[in-house]
Design a protein around this motif. Structure first.
Motif, mmCIF file in Angstrom:
data_model
loop_
_atom_site.group_PDB
_atom_site.id
_atom_site.type_symbol
_atom_site.label_atom_id
_atom_site.label_comp_id
_atom_site.label_asym_id
_atom_site.label_seq_id
_atom_site.Cartn_x
_atom_site.Cartn_y
_atom_site.Cartn_z
ATOM 1 N N SER A 328 -3.195 -64.614 9.249
ATOM 2 C CA SER A 328 -4.535 -64.496 8.685
ATOM 3 C C SER A 328 -5.548 -64.396 9.820
ATOM 4 C CB SER A 328 -4.853 -65.708 7.806
ATOM 5 O OG SER A 328 -4.944 -66.879 8.602
ATOM 6 N N THR A 329 -6.667 -63.772 9.523
ATOM 7 C CA THR A 329 -7.716 -63.688 10.543
ATOM 8 C C THR A 329 -8.226 -65.084 10.913
ATOM 9 O OG1 THR A 329 -9.299 -63.279 8.735
ATOM 10 C CG2 THR A 329 -8.463 -61.362 9.930
ATOM 11 N N ALA A 330 -8.149 -66.019 9.979
ATOM 12 C CA ALA A 330 -8.557 -67.397 10.272
ATOM 13 C C ALA A 330 -7.629 -68.027 11.311
ATOM 14 C CB ALA A 330 -8.558 -68.222 8.985
ATOM 15 N N GLU A 331 -6.328 -67.718 11.220
ATOM 16 C CA GLU A 331 -5.374 -68.247 12.191
ATOM 17 C C GLU A 331 -5.620 -67.651 13.574
ATOM 18 O OE1 GLU A 331 -1.780 -70.423 13.352
ATOM 19 O OE2 GLU A 331 -3.451 -70.642 11.955
ATOM 20 N N ILE A 332 -5.957 -66.362 13.627
ATOM 21 C CA ILE A 332 -6.269 -65.717 14.901
ATOM 22 C C ILE A 332 -7.476 -66.394 15.549
ATOM 23 C CG2 ILE A 332 -6.891 -63.548 16.017
ATOM 24 C CD1 ILE A 332 -4.062 -63.698 14.758
ATOM 25 N N LYS A 333 -8.459 -66.704 14.733
ATOM 26 C CA LYS A 333 -9.662 -67.368 15.244
ATOM 27 C C LYS A 333 -9.340 -68.777 15.721
ATOM 28 C CE LYS A 333 -14.447 -68.403 13.945
ATOM 29 N NZ LYS A 333 -15.461 -68.313 12.855
ATOM 30 N N ARG A 334 -8.501 -69.478 14.968
ATOM 31 C CA ARG A 334 -8.135 -70.851 15.343
ATOM 32 C C ARG A 334 -7.419 -70.886 16.693
ATOM 33 N NH1 ARG A 334 -4.046 -74.222 15.516
ATOM 34 N NH2 ARG A 334 -2.547 -72.651 14.821
ATOM 35 N N LEU A 335 -6.558 -69.890 16.912
ATOM 36 C CA LEU A 335 -5.805 -69.821 18.165
ATOM 37 C C LEU A 335 -6.630 -69.257 19.315
ATOM 38 C CD1 LEU A 335 -2.405 -68.456 16.783
ATOM 39 C CD2 LEU A 335 -2.795 -70.729 17.757
ATOM 40 N N ASP A 336 -7.842 -68.787 18.994
ATOM 41 C CA ASP A 336 -8.700 -68.151 19.999
ATOM 42 C C ASP A 336 -7.932 -67.038 20.712
ATOM 43 O OD1 ASP A 336 -11.017 -67.686 21.457
ATOM 44 O OD2 ASP A 336 -10.458 -69.088 23.055
ATOM 45 N N MET A 337 -7.243 -66.246 19.918
ATOM 46 C CA MET A 337 -6.398 -65.180 20.454
ATOM 47 C C MET A 337 -7.237 -63.976 20.830
ATOM 48 S SD MET A 337 -3.108 -63.371 18.629
ATOM 49 C CE MET A 337 -2.260 -64.929 18.419
ATOM 50 N N LYS A 338 -6.979 -63.476 22.056
ATOM 51 C CA LYS A 338 -7.707 -62.312 22.536
ATOM 52 C C LYS A 338 -6.747 -61.355 23.226
ATOM 53 C CE LYS A 338 -12.266 -64.429 23.094
ATOM 54 N NZ LYS A 338 -11.930 -65.588 22.256
ATOM 55 N N VAL A 339 -7.093 -60.064 23.223
ATOM 56 C CA VAL A 339 -6.282 -59.055 23.896
ATOM 57 C C VAL A 339 -6.180 -59.399 25.376
ATOM 58 C CG1 VAL A 339 -6.151 -56.614 24.540
ATOM 59 C CG2 VAL A 339 -6.845 -57.266 22.225
ATOM 60 N N ASP A 340 -4.976 -59.258 25.928
ATOM 61 C CA ASP A 340 -4.613 -59.574 27.318
ATOM 62 C C ASP A 340 -4.423 -61.065 27.551
ATOM 63 O OD1 ASP A 340 -4.635 -56.881 28.071
ATOM 64 O OD2 ASP A 340 -6.762 -56.947 28.609
ATOM 65 N N GLY A 341 -4.636 -61.872 26.519
ATOM 66 C CA GLY A 341 -4.386 -63.302 26.657
ATOM 67 C C GLY A 341 -2.901 -63.623 26.536
ATOM 68 N N LEU A 342 -2.528 -64.825 27.000
ATOM 69 C CA LEU A 342 -1.137 -65.272 26.933
ATOM 70 C C LEU A 342 -0.933 -66.188 25.737
ATOM 71 C CD1 LEU A 342 -0.340 -66.102 30.679
ATOM 72 C CD2 LEU A 342 0.196 -64.022 29.406
ATOM 73 N N MET A 343 0.214 -66.015 25.056
ATOM 74 C CA MET A 343 0.584 -66.872 23.936
ATOM 75 C C MET A 343 2.041 -67.286 24.102
ATOM 76 S SD MET A 343 -2.196 -67.034 22.147
ATOM 77 C CE MET A 343 -1.517 -67.965 20.773
ATOM 78 N N GLN A 344 2.387 -68.391 23.467
ATOM 79 C CA GLN A 344 3.776 -68.842 23.415
ATOM 80 C C GLN A 344 4.341 -68.547 22.025
ATOM 81 O OE1 GLN A 344 5.709 -70.501 25.966
ATOM 82 N NE2 GLN A 344 4.036 -69.596 27.158
ATOM 83 N N ILE A 345 5.481 -67.864 21.994
ATOM 84 C CA ILE A 345 6.131 -67.546 20.721
ATOM 85 C C ILE A 345 7.328 -68.466 20.527
ATOM 86 C CG2 ILE A 345 7.256 -65.766 19.340
ATOM 87 C CD1 ILE A 345 5.903 -63.663 21.025
ATOM 88 N N GLU A 346 7.334 -69.191 19.436
ATOM 89 C CA GLU A 346 8.486 -70.012 19.057
ATOM 90 C C GLU A 346 9.259 -69.270 17.973
ATOM 91 O OE1 GLU A 346 9.495 -72.801 20.339
ATOM 92 O OE2 GLU A 346 7.760 -73.525 21.483
#
Length: 370
Positions: A328-346
């Motif tokens: 959801s777009t709300a989840e993207i906002k909560r994670l503060d996800m941005k292009v070129d940013g790093l995330m951890q995938i479980e």
């Protein structure tokens, strides 16, 4: 019960095996040109199978020997199929009522009784008040209801639906879904539905058969098909986005192009040290920002927002492996996800499904050079 088994190389290549029980909606899905409509036409007797058998309610509609000699074949007019076409196929010079009456012409009834039955079916379709209108005076949804009334007027042994909802708008389509759900209970006949829309197949069908280049690759309930495709080609055709390759050996799955290893349970069908394809459903993926021993680091390459849903394209760090995640777009906002940013995938390895890379019924084998 409808039972179909067709195995021929000409005039059209077909290796089809399927069954459809009374009251069941069985969807046929696959790319354009895969042979879905040809299957319906062959069942209806509009096309002649070179070799195979078709049986409906213990009546033999077609039977041939291996050489192609026809042992038994019912003419199309005697097979009692209800056939609903994508483009309605109404006679433009006949009214809605007369279009339904024409389906009853070969039945020993008085003209008045035919008219009564046709009117009853139009009423049942919710368009009885439109019986005198010509096809050009009807909307697409109304024309399709006339076509459905005509297909059902003879009380068919089976109902064949060739993409009947693709040319109409969404509200009308939903209304026809409801009508189909109501009549399937009363009719209790096998229903074969050809569709390009996987969501439609998931919504309406009890079982789905995936067709590719004339071959039936897999038949399963929608939930099984979308979570446990038989092979990588089926996974592609049912729209699974995260398809990867690796090597499987005694419960351990490696990931080609990545150092990650997974413990995966197999039913003993995959030989040791086999190269395999594998898929993982969206429900098995979770993303967070904190680094962990079990997580895989990935770079956010693209975020595509589609209303309240976002599709995120990530690339595993130090590789060319890409993985798609939906949230959801709300989840993207909560994670503060941005292009070129790093995330951890479980990844939940318990939901990983492994498959042979190139099984015997994958039609791509016919395209390979010898």
């Amino acid at each position: 019960m409808l039972k179909v088994k067709i195995n021929q190389t000409a005039p059209v290549f077909m290796q089809i095996t399927l069954e459809c029980a009374p009251g069941e909606v069985h969807a046929l899905v696959g790319p354009s040109g895969s042979g879905k409509t040809t299957i319906l036409r062959t069942i209806a007797g509009l096309n002649q199978a070179a070799t195979g058998s078709i049986e409906c309610n213990d009546q033999i509609w077609l039977s041939t020997d291996r050489s192609g000699r026809v042992k038994s074949s019912l003419a199309a007019k005697d097979r009692c199929c209800g056939f609903l076409f994508q483009q309605y196929a109404l006679f433009p010079h006949l009214s809605a009522l007369d279009n339904v009456i024409i389906a009853l012409q070969n039945i020993e009834l008085t003209s008045e009784r035919r008219k009564q039955l046709a009117a009853q079916w139009l009423e049942r379709m919710g368009i009885g008040q439109l019986s005198k209108r010509m096809p050009h005076q009807l909307s697409g949804g109304q024309q399709q209801r006339v076509g459905l009334a005509r297909a059902l007027a003879r009380k068919p042994s089976i109902l064949l639906l060739d993409e009947p909802f693709s040319a109409i708008d969404t509200p009308t389509r939903l209304g026809l879904y409801k009508t189909l759900a109501e009549i399937r209970i009363d009719l209790n006949v096998p229903m074969l539905l050809v569709t390009h829309d996987l969501r439609e197949a998931d919504l309406l069908a009890d079982r789905i058969t995936v067709i590719d280049q004339g071959i039936s690759l897999q038949t399963a309930a929608p939930k099984t098909l979308f979570s446990k495709p038989r092979n990588s080609r089926v996974a592609e055709l049912v729209g699974i986005s995260n398809i990867f390759q690796g090597k499987f050996n005694s419960g351990e799955l490696s990931w080609d192009g990545c150092n990650q290893l997974f413990s995966v349970v197999d039913k003993g069908k995959i030989p040791p040290h086999s190269q395999v394809a594998w898929v993982i459903p969206q429900s098995a993926l979770s993303l967070h920002r904190e680094s962990s021993k079990t997580g895989v680091t990935a770079i956010v390459e693209e975020i595509s927002s589609l209303g309240q849903i976002a599709v995120i394209q990530l690339r595993i760090e130090n590789s060319e492996i890409r993985i798609t995640w939906e949230a959801s777009t709300a989840e993207i906002k909560r994670l503060d996800m941005k292009v070129d940013g790093l995330m951890q995938i479980e990844m939940d390895a318990n939901q990983i499904h492994i498959m042979p890379l190139r099984p015997i019924n994958d039609p791509r084998r016919f395209q390979e050079s010898v």
